[in-house]
Design a protein around this motif. Structure first.
Motif, PDB file in Angstrom:
ATOM      1  N   CYS A  34     -12.428  42.368 -23.428  1.00 62.68           N
ATOM      2  CA  CYS A  34     -12.817  40.948 -23.885  1.00 62.68           C
ATOM      3  C   CYS A  34     -13.111  40.937 -25.494  1.00 62.68           C
ATOM      4  O   CYS A  34     -12.450  40.320 -26.164  1.00 62.68           O
ATOM      5  N   PHE A  35     -13.776  42.130 -25.898  1.00 64.94           N
ATOM      6  CA  PHE A  35     -14.020  42.162 -27.336  1.00 64.94           C
ATOM      7  C   PHE A  35     -12.818  42.385 -28.195  1.00 64.94           C
ATOM      8  O   PHE A  35     -12.431  41.996 -29.348  1.00 64.94           O
ATOM      9  N   MET A  36     -11.838  43.261 -27.690  1.00 64.49           N
ATOM     10  CA  MET A  36     -10.371  43.288 -28.242  1.00 64.49           C
ATOM     11  C   MET A  36      -9.782  42.103 -28.293  1.00 64.49           C
ATOM     12  O   MET A  36      -9.118  41.901 -28.962  1.00 64.49           O
ATOM     13  N   ASN A  37      -9.628  41.567 -27.023  1.00 67.78           N
ATOM     14  CA  ASN A  37      -8.710  40.392 -26.980  1.00 67.78           C
ATOM     15  C   ASN A  37      -9.033  39.299 -27.519  1.00 67.78           C
ATOM     16  O   ASN A  37      -8.314  38.598 -28.058  1.00 67.78           O
ATOM     17  N   CYS A  38     -10.456  38.816 -27.904  1.00 71.66           N
ATOM     18  CA  CYS A  38     -10.810  38.154 -28.764  1.00 71.66           C
ATOM     19  C   CYS A  38     -10.278  38.268 -30.200  1.00 71.66           C
ATOM     20  O   CYS A  38     -10.145  37.031 -30.756  1.00 71.66           O
ATOM     21  N   VAL A  39     -10.423  39.376 -30.675  1.00 70.90           N
ATOM     22  CA  VAL A  39      -9.903  39.593 -31.913  1.00 70.90           C
ATOM     23  C   VAL A  39      -8.413  39.459 -32.105  1.00 70.90           C
ATOM     24  O   VAL A  39      -7.976  38.976 -32.903  1.00 70.90           O
ATOM     25  N   LEU A  40      -7.790  39.876 -31.178  1.00 71.84           N
ATOM     26  CA  LEU A  40      -6.266  39.783 -31.092  1.00 71.84           C
ATOM     27  C   LEU A  40      -5.905  38.076 -31.315  1.00 71.84           C
ATOM     28  O   LEU A  40      -5.083  37.694 -31.545  1.00 71.84           O
ATOM     29  N   GLN A  41      -6.679  37.602 -30.577  1.00 69.77           N
ATOM     30  CA  GLN A  41      -6.437  36.122 -30.447  1.00 69.77           C
ATOM     31  C   GLN A  41      -6.430  35.486 -31.838  1.00 69.77           C
ATOM     32  O   GLN A  41      -5.667  34.413 -32.135  1.00 69.77           O
ATOM     33  N   CYS A  42      -7.427  35.865 -32.433  1.00 74.50           N
ATOM     34  CA  CYS A  42      -7.865  35.390 -33.882  1.00 74.50           C
ATOM     35  C   CYS A  42      -6.619  35.736 -34.841  1.00 74.50           C
ATOM     36  O   CYS A  42      -5.966  34.960 -35.549  1.00 74.50           O
ATOM     37  N   LEU A  43      -6.234  36.892 -34.838  1.00 80.33           N
ATOM     38  CA  LEU A  43      -5.410  37.632 -35.832  1.00 80.33           C
ATOM     39  C   LEU A  43      -3.801  37.088 -35.385  1.00 80.33           C
ATOM     40  O   LEU A  43      -3.270  36.771 -36.280  1.00 80.33           O
ATOM     41  N   VAL A  44      -3.367  36.764 -34.154  1.00 78.66           N
ATOM     42  CA  VAL A  44      -2.266  36.553 -33.910  1.00 78.66           C
ATOM     43  C   VAL A  44      -1.822  34.890 -34.354  1.00 78.66           C
ATOM     44  O   VAL A  44      -0.850  34.494 -34.472  1.00 78.66           O
ATOM     45  N   ASN A  45      -2.964  34.410 -34.440  1.00 74.50           N
ATOM     46  CA  ASN A  45      -2.984  33.018 -34.892  1.00 74.50           C
ATOM     47  C   ASN A  45      -3.156  32.803 -36.279  1.00 74.50           C
ATOM     48  O   ASN A  45      -3.360  31.635 -36.948  1.00 74.50           O
ATOM     49  N   CYS A  46      -3.044  33.827 -36.870  1.00 77.49           N
ATOM     50  CA  CYS A  46      -3.439  33.974 -38.673  1.00 77.49           C
ATOM     51  C   CYS A  46      -1.901  33.949 -39.191  1.00 77.49           C
ATOM     52  O   CYS A  46      -1.222  34.919 -39.037  1.00 77.49           O
ATOM     53  N   VAL A  47      -1.536  32.452 -39.778  1.00 80.35           N
ATOM     54  CA  VAL A  47      -0.201  32.218 -39.864  1.00 80.35           C
ATOM     55  C   VAL A  47       0.390  33.356 -40.759  1.00 80.35           C
ATOM     56  O   VAL A  47       1.559  33.695 -40.646  1.00 80.35           O
ATOM     57  N   PRO A  48      -0.045  33.554 -42.143  1.00 81.09           N
ATOM     58  CA  PRO A  48       0.551  34.527 -42.925  1.00 81.09           C
ATOM     59  C   PRO A  48       0.644  35.855 -42.381  1.00 81.09           C
ATOM     60  O   PRO A  48       1.916  36.455 -42.569  1.00 81.09           O
ATOM     61  N   LEU A  49      -0.219  36.331 -41.466  1.00 83.02           N
ATOM     62  CA  LEU A  49      -0.035  37.888 -40.874  1.00 83.02           C
ATOM     63  C   LEU A  49       1.079  37.684 -39.927  1.00 83.02           C
ATOM     64  O   LEU A  49       1.879  38.663 -39.772  1.00 83.02           O
ATOM     65  N   ARG A  50       1.110  36.599 -39.215  1.00 79.53           N
ATOM     66  CA  ARG A  50       1.912  36.333 -38.156  1.00 79.53           C
ATOM     67  C   ARG A  50       3.604  36.273 -38.829  1.00 79.53           C
ATOM     68  O   ARG A  50       4.268  37.001 -38.208  1.00 79.53           O
ATOM     69  N   ASP A  51       3.546  35.649 -39.732  1.00 73.11           N
ATOM     70  CA  ASP A  51       4.821  35.233 -40.356  1.00 73.11           C
ATOM     71  C   ASP A  51       5.372  36.797 -40.890  1.00 73.11           C
ATOM     72  O   ASP A  51       6.719  37.160 -41.120  1.00 73.11           O
ATOM     73  N   TYR A  52       4.553  37.490 -41.583  1.00 74.14           N
ATOM     74  CA  TYR A  52       4.749  38.662 -42.088  1.00 74.14           C
ATOM     75  C   TYR A  52       5.436  39.819 -41.268  1.00 74.14           C
ATOM     76  O   TYR A  52       6.294  40.561 -41.609  1.00 74.14           O
ATOM     77  N   PHE A  53       4.976  39.737 -40.068  1.00 73.56           N
ATOM     78  CA  PHE A  53       5.346  40.765 -38.750  1.00 73.56           C
ATOM     79  C   PHE A  53       6.924  40.089 -38.096  1.00 73.56           C
ATOM     80  O   PHE A  53       7.662  40.879 -37.912  1.00 73.56           O
ATOM     81  N   ILE A  54       6.744  38.742 -38.016  1.00 78.01           N
ATOM     82  CA  ILE A  54       8.107  38.375 -37.475  1.00 78.01           C
ATOM     83  C   ILE A  54       9.310  38.491 -38.241  1.00 78.01           C
ATOM     84  O   ILE A  54      10.420  38.708 -37.855  1.00 78.01           O
TER      85      ILE A  54
END
Length: 544
Positions: free
Chosen positions: A53-73
């Motif tokens: 759960c500790f890892m999943n909650c972090v990933l949930q936050c980061l994948v919704n961080c728009v600048p970081l998401r767009d940079y990888f996409i």
């Protein structure tokens, strides 16, 4: 929205809409790659692969961080992959994170297994190997740091030096420090997830100020603690400086180190030069030693005394300390007749010769009161303490009877008045005053230590060899003796710090992030282990 779901189960996952809406990339990215379409209302689940759960909650936050998401996409991260960085994961962590983003935002997978990310992070930090619960914030730090090293544009990191202020403007120092930091750390993570905080160190000796700007990715800020007011009575080694009362606002669960550090900042003294005790009825009720002592045990009615002492660094040698109480052989003169309550200012009162604790205006009152008084009338065993206790500290080389007595007399004069007979013509006035009392080892409550004897005053200029924690000044108050002294207790002449009038507790009704940052930014004093090297003094100092 992303769900954290148990493995082998998709219960609770909502069905994807039949016609999902399309979310645009950020304007900057969408101009270059107009063909990529993102799932806007897709619900994807992250498998819980065993207490993750500790890892999943972090990933949930980061994948919704728009600048970081767009940079990888947009695939731009590929040109920044650093496969040779020994501090990174040879680019594998960035690639796995890209796959996660792709499955969520492009493919719209309902159930995603993040095992690859966990295994990679576990290789660098074995804390996350296995299936135990871990700290989410710590995992996020390692994940972001791993992505940073995998995407670091710097291949060969040069050696750099710390940037010092040297009296320059903060903006110039901060800019130079950031440029130096970027010479070794230059990535998308650095540009978007890192900042600087300002650290100010003040030398307690020369008051030299050093300002540095250090990079950070996350801050662990404390929650504001409940506070209360503490009134402290400060006494300086210099007897010509009037004692002063201060009001401090401290956390209720704080310790003695926090109290001394807070007071030390106000008066410009290091906490190692401060001794604290609780005074009660002219005795040392509690000798508060050890910085770990909890101040929650201090009551509002307690008289907290702080005394300045010498430090070994100051004298560059051994220092002797002793707590001193003052005693008289008889208690204070009662102010009223124990029977008729007439004041001593109206009639002459005479003490009970047995206990010395009550007085009468005549034999008739004494006879009438005897039936009541006889049950409490006891021959006085211990001397009575008067005045305010204090602490004497002297270099070991000056630890003589004369120096101890002379210093003690100066401190005693803060809380008692003494009048003695004129010394004989052949005797110096100072020596005559030294004959009006004796020193005796005692405990902090003012009682004699078993088998203890008064200090030898014959040789006043030799170094004292006896070891003791507390001494009593036993004043000679017997008028039949030639060296008797008349002792009158007086109130200590305190000055009041402005905090006594202005310091108040203002507890916020709602705790905000700003309150947490303010608590994080509160000044503190470094310990011996964290001593800072002062470029002016050329020595390590326990700076503030």
């Amino acid at each position: 929205m992303i769900d954290d779901t148990k493995n082998n189960s998709t219960n609770g996952l909502a069905e994807m809409e039949s016609k999902p809406k399309i979310a645009k990339l950020s304007e900057e990215v969408s101009e270059n790659i107009p063909s990529i379409q993102l799932m806007e209302c897709n619900r994807s689940g992250l498998e819980n692969i065993g207490n993750t759960c500790f890892m999943n909650c972090v990933l949930q936050c980061l994948v919704n961080c728009v600048p970081l998401r767009d940079y990888f996409i947009d695939g731009g991260f590929y040109k920044h992959l650093n496969a040779t960085n020994p501090l990174g994961y040879n680019g594998l962590l960035a690639k796995h994170y890209h796959k996660l983003i792709e499955k969520i935002w492009i493919k719209g997978d309902k159930l995603i297994n993040p095992l690859g990310i966990k295994q990679l992070v576990s290789k660098k930090n074995h804390t996350f190997s296995g299936f135990g619960q871990q700290d989410a914030h710590e995992f996020m730090n390692y994940l972001l740091d791993g992505l940073h090293e995998d995407l670091n544009r710097v291949v060969d990191k040069p050696l750099t030096n710390q940037v010092l202020s040297d009296g320059r403007e903060d903006c110039a120092v901060a800019e130079e420090a950031w440029l130096i930091h970027k010479k070794r750390n230059d990535s998308f993570i650095t540009d978007n997830f890192q900042g600087q905080f300002k650290s100010t160190l003040v030398c307690p000796k020369c008051r030299n100020v050093s300002v540095t700007f250090d990079p950070f990715m996350t801050l662990s800020v404390p929650l504001p603690k409940k506070t209360r007011l503490f009134v402290v009575h400060m006494f300086w080694r210099d007897e010509t400086v009037r004692p002063k009362r201060y009001k401090l606002v401290l956390p209720t669960d704080g310790n003695l180190e926090l109290l001394k550090a807070a007071l030390g900042r106000k008066i410009g003294l290091h906490m190692n030069k401060l001794r604290v005790f609780e005074a009660y009825h002219s005795k040392i009720q509690k000798n508060l030693r050890g910085n770990e002592v909890k101040i929650s045990s201090i009551k509002d009615s307690d008289i907290i005394v702080v005394h300045e002492v010498l430090s070994e660094k100051e004298v560059k040698g051994r220092v002797e300390e002793v707590g001193v109480l003052q005693r008289v052989s008889s208690p204070k003169m009662p102010t009223h007749c124990a029977q008729c309550q007439r004041s001593g200012g109206v009639v002459e009162l005479k003490r009970c010769t047995n206990c010395m604790g009550v007085a009468y205006c005549g034999r008739n009152c004494q006879s009438q009161n005897w039936a009541q008084h006889q049950h409490s009338c006891r021959v006085m065993q211990d001397a009575n303490c008067i005045g305010m206790p204090f602490i004497v500290s002297l270099p070991h080389s000056k630890w003589t009877y004369r120096n101890l007595a002379t210093t003690a007399l100066k401190y005693a004069n803060r809380s008692v008045l003494f009048e003695c007979n004129e010394p004989p013509e052949q005797q110096e006035p100072e020596d005559g005053m030294l004959q009006t009392f004796t020193f005796r080892p005692i405990n902090n409550f003012g009682s004699n230590i078993v088998k203890s004897q008064p200090l030898n005053s014959t040789d006043k200029d030799s170094v004292i060899t006896e070891v003791f924690d507390f001494l009593a000044i036993d004043w000679v108050t017997d008028t039949k003796k030639e060296n008797f002294v008349k002792i009158t207790e007086k109130n200590v002449d305190y000055t009041e710090d402005e905090s006594m009038c202005t310091q108040q507790i203002e507890e916020p009704s709602v705790t905000t992030l700003q309150h947490c940052i303010e608590a994080f930014s509160e000044p503190e004093t470094l310990t011996d282990c964290d001593a800072w090297y002062c470029s002016v003094c050329k020595e390590h100092r326990e700076a503030t």
